[in-house]
Design a protein around this motif. Structure first.
Motif, PDB file in Angstrom:
ATOM      1  N   SER A  61       0.768  -1.144  -0.207  1.00 38.55           N
ATOM      2  CA  SER A  61       0.102  -0.162  -0.027  1.00 38.55           C
ATOM      3  C   SER A  61       0.923   1.350   0.107  1.00 38.55           C
ATOM      4  O   SER A  61       0.428   2.234  -0.807  1.00 38.55           O
TER       5      SER A  61
ATOM      6  N   LYS B 221       2.397 -15.258 -10.015  1.00 34.39           N
ATOM      7  CA  LYS B 221       1.552 -14.859  -8.933  1.00 34.39           C
ATOM      8  C   LYS B 221       1.215 -15.643  -7.752  1.00 34.39           C
ATOM      9  O   LYS B 221       0.724 -15.241  -6.817  1.00 34.39           O
TER      10      LYS B 221
ATOM     11  N   ILE C 274       1.063 -14.715  -3.881  1.00 31.67           N
ATOM     12  CA  ILE C 274      -0.121 -14.790  -2.942  1.00 31.67           C
ATOM     13  C   ILE C 274       0.326 -15.589  -1.728  1.00 31.67           C
ATOM     14  O   ILE C 274      -0.204 -15.462  -0.426  1.00 31.67           O
TER      15      ILE C 274
ATOM     16  N   THR D 100      -3.675 -15.148   1.306  1.00 27.01           N
ATOM     17  CA  THR D 100      -5.195 -14.839   0.345  1.00 27.01           C
ATOM     18  C   THR D 100      -5.808 -13.777   1.129  1.00 27.01           C
ATOM     19  O   THR D 100      -5.829 -13.401   2.144  1.00 27.01           O
ATOM     20  N   GLY D 101      -6.585 -13.094   0.122  1.00 25.70           N
ATOM     21  CA  GLY D 101      -7.510 -12.114   0.567  1.00 25.70           C
ATOM     22  C   GLY D 101      -6.783 -10.874   0.504  1.00 25.70           C
ATOM     23  O   GLY D 101      -7.357  -9.716   0.887  1.00 25.70           O
ATOM     24  N   VAL D 102      -5.433 -10.619  -0.009  1.00 25.63           N
ATOM     25  CA  VAL D 102      -5.000  -9.273   0.004  1.00 25.63           C
ATOM     26  C   VAL D 102      -5.056  -9.003  -1.573  1.00 25.63           C
ATOM     27  O   VAL D 102      -4.604  -9.910  -2.444  1.00 25.63           O
ATOM     28  N   GLU D 103      -5.589  -7.911  -1.721  1.00 24.85           N
ATOM     29  CA  GLU D 103      -5.515  -7.348  -3.006  1.00 24.85           C
ATOM     30  C   GLU D 103      -4.240  -6.942  -3.640  1.00 24.85           C
ATOM     31  O   GLU D 103      -3.635  -5.935  -2.901  1.00 24.85           O
ATOM     32  N   LEU D 104      -3.858  -7.508  -4.785  1.00 24.33           N
ATOM     33  CA  LEU D 104      -2.630  -6.890  -5.407  1.00 24.33           C
ATOM     34  C   LEU D 104      -2.736  -5.678  -6.353  1.00 24.33           C
ATOM     35  O   LEU D 104      -3.649  -5.741  -7.193  1.00 24.33           O
ATOM     36  N   PRO D 105      -2.027  -4.765  -6.093  1.00 21.60           N
ATOM     37  CA  PRO D 105      -2.002  -3.545  -6.845  1.00 21.60           C
ATOM     38  C   PRO D 105      -1.597  -3.908  -8.397  1.00 21.60           C
ATOM     39  O   PRO D 105      -1.140  -4.959  -8.693  1.00 21.60           O
ATOM     40  N   ASP D 106      -1.886  -3.119  -9.369  1.00 21.86           N
ATOM     41  CA  ASP D 106      -1.627  -2.962 -10.813  1.00 21.86           C
ATOM     42  C   ASP D 106      -0.183  -3.296 -11.054  1.00 21.86           C
ATOM     43  O   ASP D 106       0.220  -4.210 -11.958  1.00 21.86           O
TER      44      ASP D 106
END
Length: 537
Positions: free
Chosen positions: A428, A462, A466, A471-477
């Motif tokens: 983040s 990827k 992960i 799991t459950g963590v949103e990966l940025p672009d």
């Protein structure tokens, strides 16, 4: 021949020749201006171990051989392949194919600087780490640099060096195509010559006697206009602070209104509208209320917690520095002292005439010597053994740079990746840097399980990322971009990346060796696709 007569040509040229710098000084002239003779001496006594003779490795070594390290050894059992011959400038192209890569690289590297010793050690790092003799040999070097080692071997090397706190730092480098990163592993690194651009305190609110006497003795009303217009701003401010305190119960300006009034008082002293020295004094008035007796950074060093017991040896390596630091803390608290750090003789440029500036310079230089002598006496009283064995130049350098000291505490390689919360937070806070680091870490993990690079896909990378962040963590672009580049060239050692990394890593290695300037702390991430660098972890 009389002293005023001309010398004959032979005598004149002999005298001129004897005054010329020697070959070594001429060769290293530019870098001596950067890290001085002490830094050069540290470089010349350094022994570098390079694990691998890849294009990136030899580029790093090139930038260490040129400034004059003492010795390097390349530990590599690899045989030169056509790919090596195509991307490594320190191989004899096709002639090197089929021959030991390290052995081929050493002669070409040594051609850069004949004063540097170089050696090829045709062993595998795994075999070296497997023997007690090999592990002891590794620990004899000043610094270890490893490029693209497989994860199990790098972990073993990292553990060996970390469990021996008195041992050398480790720089672990990983590159894949146009992405790369490196990490410096060390327990503690002390820097007395950080070469900070922050100006040290001029002691305006705590002037030493000679400076205060000069300021109080100024007769501004009857002063010659030329002299009045060239008074150094330091003297003007010291005088104004002294006058202000007399009418404000010894206090300095605190409120915005008081600060404004103080500045106005400076400008009211002008006898001509174009007296730039008073304008400069007004602009520098912030020093009156913004310069602490001891900066927060230095104050933090005084309360620095001791290293864990397993790291006592690392503390011992810098025992003189810590003894000096303890003395410095006592110096600032000494009731008979100024209550500040020792005065530095360094002055900034200012509006003044030569006579006034030289006088000010001499006052600062003379009083800095007085306080340095006081510091040395205190050092001898508090730490007699350290004072007895300390290098006088080291003590002088410490006192001179006491306003900009740094003590860095490092981390073991790989520690950041085991702290899931920190890794997720970095996604983040610094998504580009974190994404690139994770892509390279995922590559390292995958290759440790299967060395076949054809299995490195975006999906596999990827999935590994992960598993690291959870799991459950949103990966940025940014993760997609980094993964795409790593999957495109998972094992490519590109010449332009090798050259760029060579400069970066060598620069940090020189900082570690000379103990000058401030090295990176964390993973330095490099992206030559979009041309940026950053630090994470």
């Amino acid at each position: 021949m009389a002293a005023t007569e001309s010398q004959d040509i032979e005598t004149a040229t002999t005298t001129l020749a004897s005054a010329q710098p020697d070959d070594k000084t001429r060769r290293y002239d530019r870098q001596l201006r950067i890290w001085a003779a002490s830094g050069q001496a540290a470089l010349e006594s350094a022994r570098i171990l390079l694990v691998s003779s890849s294009a990136t490795s030899t580029s790093i070594l090139k930038n260490l051989v040129l400034p004059g390290i003492g010795h390097f050894s390349i530990l590599d059992a690899a045989i030169t392949t056509p790919a090596d011959a195509g991307n490594n400038f320190f191989l004899n192209a096709r002639e090197s194919i089929g021959k030991p890569r390290a052995q081929e690289a050493v002669p070409l590297l040594r051609e850069l600087n004949e004063s540097v010793e170089g050696k090829a050690v045709l062993n595998d790092i795994k075999e070296t780490l497997a023997t007690e003799e090999g592990r002891e040999w590794i620990s004899t070097f000043s610094i270890i640099i490893a490029h693209n080692l497989d994860k199990p071997t790098l972990e073993e090397l990292s553990t060996l060096l970390w469990t021996n706190p008195a041992g050398p730092p480790l720089i672990a480098v990983r590159s894949a195509g146009f992405l790369a990163e490196f990490h410096i592993q060390y327990h503690e690194h002390c820097v007395s010559q950080s070469h900070s651009e922050t100006a040290p305190s001029l002691r305006i609110t705590r002037p030493f006697p000679a400076l205060l006497e000069w300021a109080r003795g100024l007769d501004l009303k009857n002063m010659d206009p030329t002299t009045h217009g060239h008074l150094p701003f330091v003297v003007i401010l010291v005088r104004q602070v002294d006058e202000w305190r007399k009418s404000h119960d010894g206090n300095l300006p605190k409120t915005a209104a008081e600060k404004k009034e103080f500045k106005k008082g400076i400008l009211d002293l002008k006898v001509k509208i174009d007296e730039e020295n008073f304008d400069e004094a007004e602009a520098q008035a912030w020093r009156v209320w913004s310069e602490p007796a001891v900066s927060s950074d230095i104050q933090a060093l005084f309360s620095l917690s001791a290293l864990p017991s397993t790291s006592n040896a690392a503390h011992q390596r810098h025992s003189t520095f810590h003894a000096l630091l303890d003395t410095l803390a006592a110096f600032t608290k000494d009731p008979s002292g100024p209550g500040t750090l020792p005065l530095t003789s360094t002055l900034p440029d200012m509006k003044s005439d030569t006579e006034s500036y030289v006088r000010l310079q001499n006052l600062y230089r003379q009083w800095s010597e007085v306080e340095k002598d006081k510091f040395k006496a205190l050092f001898k009283a508090k730490h007699p053994e350290a004072a007895e064995t300390a290098n006088p130049e080291e003590v002088d350098t410490f006192v001179k740079n006491s306003h900009h000291l740094r003590v860095l505490r490092g981390k073991r390689w790989g520690t950041f990746d085991t702290d899931r919360e920190s890794v997720v937070n970095s996604l983040s806070a610094t998504p580009r840097e974190a994404a690139t680091h994770l892509a390279l870490t995922a590559l390292t993990n995958l290759l440790s399980r299967n060395s076949d690079a054809s299995n490195i896909t975006e999906e596999a990378l990827k999935g590994e990322i992960i598993s690291i962040v959870g799991t459950g963590v949103e990966l940025p672009d940014e993760v997609d971009a980094a993964v795409g580049e790593v999957a495109r060239a998972p094992t490519a050692d590109l010449p332009n990346m090798a050259a760029f990394l060579g400069g970066l890593v060598a620069q940090e290695a020189i900082k570690m060796i000379t103990e000058q300037y401030v090295p990176l702390n964390g993973y330095c991430v490099v992206d030559l696709v979009d041309s940026w660098t950053g630090v994470v972890g």
